[in-house]
Design a protein around this motif. Structure first.
Motif, PDB file in Angstrom:
ATOM      1  N   TRP A  42       0.853  -1.195   0.000  1.00 55.09           N
ATOM      2  CA  TRP A  42       0.000   0.000   0.000  1.00 55.09           C
ATOM      3  C   TRP A  42       0.890   1.247   0.000  1.00 55.09           C
ATOM      4  N   GLN A  46      -0.866   6.122   3.182  1.00 53.21           N
ATOM      5  CA  GLN A  46      -1.954   5.392   3.837  1.00 53.21           C
ATOM      6  C   GLN A  46      -1.528   4.943   5.225  1.00 53.21           C
ATOM      7  N   GLY A  57      -8.245   2.925   7.798  1.00 52.90           N
ATOM      8  CA  GLY A  57      -7.994   1.990   6.719  1.00 52.90           C
ATOM      9  C   GLY A  57      -9.128   0.984   6.599  1.00 52.90           C
ATOM     10  N   VAL A  61      -6.259  -3.964   4.154  1.00 49.91           N
ATOM     11  CA  VAL A  61      -4.918  -3.508   4.511  1.00 49.91           C
ATOM     12  C   VAL A  61      -4.555  -3.951   5.929  1.00 49.91           C
TER      13      VAL A  61
END
Length: 280
Positions: A42, A46, A57, A61
């Motif tokens: 990712w 993030q 999130g 993830v």
């Protein structure tokens, strides 16, 4: 004398604790955010936002991080607690959110906006921004609102009956793509096994909920509470006679609405009328 428990000194607030654990695990590995991004896949920004509490999130993830760190289920559990934490909502809504999470069945009438449980992130963002939220607070409240979807998910979700005024389907967003996404979400919801959706078309006549959104929650043990809201204020109603009065009004409105099958077709027709690209 029994030994005292060791206190970790870490936050007891679920959202903050989730971010702390993410920072701790990355620090123990001696990784930068860029290193972590390369390993897990990712974007580094993030992970930065997740560690700072700007965003939680998504489950994908978080599961990837659990696998990478070798902490099966730990981060997912902390994430679930953070998503469900009522303190992320404004104080006046917190008791309602706690009750909503316990509900064994739900009913709602919406005057001009889709129910929060069925709003897309794009719709929630524009609606909350219209109410004056900005920046990090806006991001957190969008995430809190869309996180409420978990109430209707899982192996045995509660039944949810929704009455939508036609105004809900006509009061579009500025971005046609986001609006189309919201209509698609409503069309999908209309055929979910646990959701019954009715549209109250224009011309159905005046009724007792013309300017009032109302949600009913049936709780374990059989008690029902109502939450009513208009442009000025919202109120949680628990007194039985008042709840019954609103429920009778709700039933009368439902009798004027289209059937679920007709309502689904109505939404699909509205979707066909929706432009695919934003205006320039």
């Amino acid at each position: 004398m029994p030994q005292r428990l060791v206190v970790t000194g870490r936050s007891q607030e679920p959202r903050a604790r989730f971010g702390e654990e993410l920072r701790r695990l990355r620090s123990e590995r001696g990784l930068s955010l860029r290193d972590l991004a390369k390993e897990v896949g990712w974007d580094a920004s993030q992970f930065s936002k997740m560690e700072s509490g700007q965003t939680l999130g998504g489950p994908e993830v978080v599961q990837a991080l659990d696998q990478f760190y070798g902490t099966p289920g730990l981060l997912v559990t902390l994430w679930e607690l953070a998503v469900a934490d009522p303190t992320q909502f404004k104080e006046q809504y917190r008791r309602y959110m706690l009750l909503e999470a316990e509900a064994i069945s739900l009913w709602q009438y919406s005057v001009s906006r889709p129910p929060g449980l069925l709003q897309t992130a794009g719709y929630a963002r524009e609606a909350l921004a219209a109410g004056g939220l900005r920046g990090e607070e806006l991001d957190q409240q969008v995430e809190a609102r869309t996180g409420r979807r978990s109430v209707l998910e899982g192996g045995d979700p509660p039944p949810f009956r929704v009455l939508l005024s036609e105004a809900v389907l006509r009061n579009s967003l500025r971005d046609p793509r986001e609006w189309r996404g919201q209509l698609e979400r409503l069309a999908e919801a209309a055929v979910q096994p646990n959701i019954t959706l009715h549209v109250l078309p224009f011309g159905a006549g005046l009724h007792g909920l013309d300017s009032t959104d109302v949600m009913f929650l049936r709780l374990p043990g059989g008690r029902t509470v109502a939450y009513v809201e208009n442009d000025v204020r919202g109120e949680l109603i628990e007194e039985l006679s008042q709840v019954e009065r609103f429920h009778r009004t709700y039933d009368a409105v439902r009798d004027q609405a289209l059937s679920p099958a007709e309502s689904h077709k109505f939404i699909l027709r509205t979707l066909e009328e929706c432009p695919c690209e934003p205006s320039t």
